[in-house]
Design a protein around this motif. Structure first.
Motif, PDB file in Angstrom:
ATOM      1  N   LYS A 123       0.828  -1.225   0.000  1.00 25.78           N
ATOM      2  CA  LYS A 123       0.000   0.000   0.000  1.00 25.78           C
ATOM      3  C   LYS A 123       0.862   1.276   0.000  1.00 25.78           C
ATOM      4  CE  LYS A 123      -1.899  -1.434   3.718  1.00 25.78           C
ATOM      5  NZ  LYS A 123      -1.661  -2.692   4.272  1.00 25.78           N
ATOM      6  N   ARG A 166      -7.779   1.175  16.929  1.00 24.41           N
ATOM      7  CA  ARG A 166      -8.888   1.044  15.968  1.00 24.41           C
ATOM      8  C   ARG A 166      -9.818   2.263  16.054  1.00 24.41           C
ATOM      9  NH1 ARG A 166      -6.315  -2.128  12.722  1.00 24.41           N
ATOM     10  NH2 ARG A 166      -5.815  -4.150  13.593  1.00 24.41           N
ATOM     11  N   ARG A 226       5.272  -3.800  13.173  1.00 19.92           N
ATOM     12  CA  ARG A 226       3.910  -4.331  13.068  1.00 19.92           C
ATOM     13  C   ARG A 226       3.635  -5.232  14.274  1.00 19.92           C
ATOM     14  NH1 ARG A 226       5.876  -4.074   7.626  1.00 19.92           N
ATOM     15  NH2 ARG A 226       4.452  -2.870   6.319  1.00 19.92           N
TER      16      ARG A 226
HETATM   17  C1  S3P Z   1      -2.342  -3.579  11.021  1.00 21.66           C
HETATM   18  C2  S3P Z   1      -1.587  -3.137   9.956  1.00 21.66           C
HETATM   19  C3  S3P Z   1      -0.595  -2.070  10.081  1.00 21.66           C
HETATM   20  C4  S3P Z   1      -0.944  -1.128  11.243  1.00 21.66           C
HETATM   21  C5  S3P Z   1      -1.154  -1.899  12.495  1.00 21.66           C
HETATM   22  C6  S3P Z   1      -2.259  -2.944  12.366  1.00 21.66           C
HETATM   23  C7  S3P Z   1      -3.298  -4.692  10.801  1.00 21.66           C
HETATM   24  O1  S3P Z   1      -0.535  -1.291   8.885  1.00 21.66           O
HETATM   25  O2  S3P Z   1      -2.084  -0.382  10.961  1.00 21.66           O
HETATM   26  O3  S3P Z   1       0.066  -2.518  12.820  1.00 21.66           O
HETATM   27  O4  S3P Z   1      -4.155  -4.931  11.671  1.00 21.66           O
HETATM   28  O5  S3P Z   1      -3.221  -5.342   9.730  1.00 21.66           O
HETATM   29  P1  S3P Z   1       0.204  -1.822   7.536  1.00 21.66           P
HETATM   30  O6  S3P Z   1      -0.769  -2.660   6.780  1.00 21.66           O
HETATM   31  O7  S3P Z   1       0.511  -0.556   6.788  1.00 21.66           O
HETATM   32  O8  S3P Z   1       1.418  -2.568   7.910  1.00 21.66           O
END
Ligand code: S3P
Length: 280
Positions: A123, A166, A226
């Motif tokens: 992304k 969230r 992450r």
């Molecule tokens: C998450 C993805 C992460 C970030 C967080 C949670 C998820 O973003 O928002 O760690 O739940 O898949 P990226 O997809 O940009 O790594």
């Protein structure tokens, strides 16, 4: 100096301004026509060089081939040789090129583009490429939340938990509702809440990027940012979580683009063609 001389010079300057404005109006109109033509005949919509930071003196607003501005760089050098205002003129030319990209982007799509998908589906990379190629603005929800909170995503998860993170995501989406022509790169879990999907559907086209668990692992294995993967950095865990989330990703998506084994330019070309083709 006679007062008539001054008036003559002022009149010539006024004529110059008129030429500039007329030429700009014409240039933007032609840029729109070129974008429409490229779309109609399925010609490339993005310029690889400009998105990859190549080219000089700014880039152009058209497809890779047959670009009228392409030949201008040599011409520009000749015209500007020994010109005392070379730097300033190059800056202005660069601004015109950037504006042209925006005009082109606006003729291809007028909505926001929301990039969703599992962690490591590309992304952020796709978003950066589109920003350079189309001169549009970008919002990366993870980065914006980090900036506002003054701490990393991992820090937020550790101190306030996932539920708090969230809520930050939903609040941010609600704030973005009024903005247009943005590339919004969403955190991988953005589609998990129904409220988020509802807000995103109202806000633009939702583009789902996909990749196999093996590809994802290859892309994220060295990252410590992450929290959901920090103690689960292996293909099996990724495959399991991806499978669990898949129905939500698919339900949210307006457009799906596979990123496995492809370069970012190809992915973005397909993406823009599909977004432009799906415009109401
Ligand atoms: C998450 C993805 C992460 C970030 C967080 C949670 C998820 O973003 O928002 O760690 O739940 O898949 P990226 O997809 O940009 O790594």
């Amino acid at each position: 100096m006679q007062i008539q001389d001054k008036e003559k010079l002022q009149e010539r300057i006024r004529q110059c301004d008129e030429h500039i404005i007329k030429a700009l109006i014409q240039r933007m109109k032609l840029t729109r026509e070129l974008a429409e033509l490229d779309q109609k005949y399925h010609l490339p919509l993005l310029t690889r060089d400009s998105a990859q930071g190549g080219g000089r003196g700014g880039d152009h607003d058209g497809s890779r081939e047959d670009n009228p501005s392409e030949g201008l760089h040599g011409y520009l050098d000749t015209m500007l040789r020994d010109c005392p205002d070379e730097t300033m003129i190059r800056e202005i030319y660069q601004t015109v090129m950037e504006s042209s990209k925006k005009v082109r982007a606006q003729s291809l799509f007028s909505c926001n583009i929301l990039l969703v998908g599992f962690m490591g589906t590309g992304k952020s990379t796709v978003s950066s490429y589109l920003v350079k190629a189309l001169g549009v603005e970008e919002v990366d929800t993870d980065r914006l939340i980090e900036q506002r909170e003054g701490r990393s995503i991992a820090g937020i998860f550790e101190t306030d938990g996932e539920a708090y993170f969230r809520r930050c995501e939903t609040q941010l989406l609600a704030e973005l509702q009024k903005r247009k022509n943005l590339i919004i790169s969403c955190g991988g879990g953005m589609v998990l809440q129904e409220e988020n999907v509802r807000l995103m559907k109202e806000n633009g086209k939702i583009v789902l990027l996909t990749a196999s668990p093996e590809t994802i692992y290859g892309r994220v294995k060295d990252s410590r940012e992450r929290p959901l993967l920090n103690n689960n950095m292996n293909v099996e865990f990724i495959a399991g979580l991806l499978e669990k989330r898949r129905p939500k990703y698919l339900k949210a998506a307006d457009i799906i683009i596979d990123t496995d084994g492809r370069d970012v330019a190809d992915i973005c070309e397909e993406l823009i063609e599909k977004v432009a083709g799906s415009a109401e």
